[in-house]
Every structure is written in C-alpha cells, then in structure tokens.
Design a protein around this motif. Structure first.
Motif, PDB file in Angstrom:
ATOM      1  N   ARG A  95      32.043 -66.405  12.778  1.00  0.00           N
ATOM      2  CA  ARG A  95      30.749 -66.768  12.190  1.00  0.00           C
ATOM      3  C   ARG A  95      29.721 -67.070  13.279  1.00  0.00           C
ATOM      4  O   ARG A  95      28.568 -66.667  13.176  1.00  0.00           O
ATOM      5  N   VAL A 145      22.025 -72.025   5.562  1.00  0.00           N
ATOM      6  CA  VAL A 145      22.304 -73.274   4.852  1.00  0.00           C
ATOM      7  C   VAL A 145      21.208 -74.278   5.193  1.00  0.00           C
ATOM      8  O   VAL A 145      20.360 -74.024   6.046  1.00  0.00           O
ATOM      9  N   GLY A 150      26.410 -78.197   4.057  1.00  0.00           N
ATOM     10  CA  GLY A 150      26.353 -76.782   3.705  1.00  0.00           C
ATOM     11  C   GLY A 150      27.066 -75.908   4.728  1.00  0.00           C
ATOM     12  O   GLY A 150      27.749 -74.947   4.378  1.00  0.00           O
ATOM     13  N   ALA A 153      30.767 -76.445   4.179  1.00  0.00           N
ATOM     14  CA  ALA A 153      31.162 -75.789   2.930  1.00  0.00           C
ATOM     15  C   ALA A 153      31.255 -74.283   3.100  1.00  0.00           C
ATOM     16  O   ALA A 153      32.157 -73.635   2.555  1.00  0.00           O
ATOM     17  N   LEU A 154      30.339 -73.721   3.876  1.00  0.00           N
ATOM     18  CA  LEU A 154      30.343 -72.284   4.127  1.00  0.00           C
ATOM     19  C   LEU A 154      31.638 -71.862   4.820  1.00  0.00           C
ATOM     20  O   LEU A 154      32.228 -70.838   4.483  1.00  0.00           O
ATOM     21  N   VAL A 156      34.599 -73.612   4.859  1.00  0.00           N
ATOM     22  CA  VAL A 156      35.764 -73.904   4.023  1.00  0.00           C
ATOM     23  C   VAL A 156      35.868 -72.927   2.865  1.00  0.00           C
ATOM     24  O   VAL A 156      36.966 -72.537   2.467  1.00  0.00           O
ATOM     25  N   GLU A 157      34.724 -72.507   2.344  1.00  0.00           N
ATOM     26  CA  GLU A 157      34.699 -71.595   1.202  1.00  0.00           C
ATOM     27  C   GLU A 157      35.516 -70.331   1.457  1.00  0.00           C
ATOM     28  O   GLU A 157      36.213 -69.835   0.582  1.00  0.00           O
ATOM     29  N   GLU A 158      35.451 -69.833   2.678  1.00  0.00           N
ATOM     30  CA  GLU A 158      36.181 -68.606   2.997  1.00  0.00           C
ATOM     31  C   GLU A 158      37.676 -68.840   3.155  1.00  0.00           C
ATOM     32  O   GLU A 158      38.458 -67.912   3.070  1.00  0.00           O
ATOM     33  N   VAL A 160      39.434 -71.251   1.348  1.00  0.00           N
ATOM     34  CA  VAL A 160      40.044 -71.727   0.112  1.00  0.00           C
ATOM     35  C   VAL A 160      40.164 -70.575  -0.870  1.00  0.00           C
ATOM     36  O   VAL A 160      39.195 -69.887  -1.171  1.00  0.00           O
ATOM     37  N   ASP A 161      41.368 -70.396  -1.383  1.00  0.00           N
ATOM     38  CA  ASP A 161      41.637 -69.358  -2.367  1.00  0.00           C
ATOM     39  C   ASP A 161      41.026 -69.775  -3.697  1.00  0.00           C
ATOM     40  O   ASP A 161      41.301 -70.860  -4.194  1.00  0.00           O
ATOM     41  N   GLY A 162      40.205 -68.920  -4.270  1.00  0.00           N
ATOM     42  CA  GLY A 162      39.571 -69.234  -5.544  1.00  0.00           C
ATOM     43  C   GLY A 162      40.566 -69.485  -6.656  1.00  0.00           C
ATOM     44  O   GLY A 162      40.309 -70.254  -7.573  1.00  0.00           O
ATOM     45  N   ILE A 165      41.842 -73.178  -7.400  1.00  0.00           N
ATOM     46  CA  ILE A 165      41.022 -74.155  -8.113  1.00  0.00           C
ATOM     47  C   ILE A 165      41.332 -74.064  -9.596  1.00  0.00           C
ATOM     48  O   ILE A 165      41.139 -73.041 -10.233  1.00  0.00           O
TER      49      ILE A 165
END
Length: 177
Positions: A95, A145, A150, A153-154, A156-158, A160-162, A165
């Motif tokens: 990133r 962001v 933000g 979160a950007l 971690v979002e990648e 964490v497996d959707g 949740i």
C-alpha cells in the motif's frame, strides 16, 4: 496474544506437574496391587483398589493428552500470528508503494498504524508536530481516508475475511463458530 500464550504456558506447567504426580502415584498403586495379589490373591479390597488405580491411570492418560493439545494449540497460535504478521507487513509495504509515499511519509504512516498520535510521532522522529501533521494529511489524502482510524481500517479490511463476520443475532444466540 502474549497474555494468551502466557496463560497456555502456565496451564501446561500446571498440567505437567499434575501428570507427573499422578504418574508416580499410579506406579506406586500398580506395584502395591500387584504385590497384594501375589501375596494374598484377589479380594473385594483389591478389586476396589484396582479400580482406583485404573481411574488414576486414566487420569494420567487424559492429562497427557490435554498437555499435548495445549502444546499443539500454542504452536498453531504462534504460526497464525507469524502468518498474519507477514501478511500485514506485505500489505503495508504494498500500500505504501501504491500510494507513492516518501520514505518519511512511510515512517510516519507506520507509526500512525501502530497507534501513535502526531505529538508522539514528532517526538520519536525528532520532528516538529506541524511537520508530522502535514505528513499525516498527505498520507491520508494519498490513501483516500480522512483519519488515522480510517488508515488502520483500510489495512485491516483487506486482511479480514468477509465471511468471518456473522450477524449479531448469531453471536447472541450462541451460534458463534
């Protein structure tokens, strides 16, 4: 994670100690039962003592299996953390490259991801707070962001497996997996 590891280690030490004591007691009782049978033959007392010895032996086996499970679990946890750490490092590096951060911005962004505020980053880098705030604003703009949260979160979002949740109702009903 460290606290969990320490708890597992304490539990492993306690179980090891108990299993060792149980093993010594089992050896004593097996020898005692065998000696009594050889000397006097079978009796109701020896039958009860044999059952108690068998239960003690089962405790040793169970304790040993529990100890093995704890060791395997600790190794799996360590492997998972190492994998996640590597994935996070790779993601952060990629990133920063994608956003074309300068070396100084990358350092500041890394401190921000670790939870340091602008004043702490300025102190750690020996820079003015205004410079750090300007670098953070540039980093946030390049990342798309508006804040440190933000940015985190950007990242971690990648990771964490959707599918991981679950709806809040599933957790409340005890169906968490």
């Amino acid at each position: 994670m460290r606290e969990r590891r320490r708890a597992l280690e304490r539990r492993a030490v306690a179980i090891t100690f108990l299993v060792a004591l149980q093993t010594l007691a089992t050896i004593f009782f097996v020898a005692d039962v065998a000696g009594d049978i050889a000397a006097d033959g079978w009796s109701m007392h020896l039958l009860v003592e044999s059952c108690a010895t068998a239960a003690l032996l089962a405790g040793v086996v169970f304790g040993t299996l529990q100890l093995r499970w704890l060791v395997v679990r600790a190794r799996l946890d360590e492997a998972a953390v190492a994998t996640a750490r590597g994935a996070m490092s790779d993601l952060v590096r990629q990133r920063f490259f994608d956003w074309q951060l300068t070396g100084a911005e990358a350092d500041v962004a890394l401190f921000a991801l670790k939870g340091f505020d602008a004043a702490e980053i300025a102190c750690l880098r020996g820079a003015a707070s205004g410079t750090i705030r300007a670098q953070l604003a540039s980093i946030y703009a390049k990342a798309g962001v508006h804040s440190q949260v933000g940015l985190l979160a950007l990242m971690v979002e990648e990771l964490v497996d959707g599918d991981a949740i679950k709806p809040s109702g599933a957790i409340q009903q005890g169906t968490r997996r």
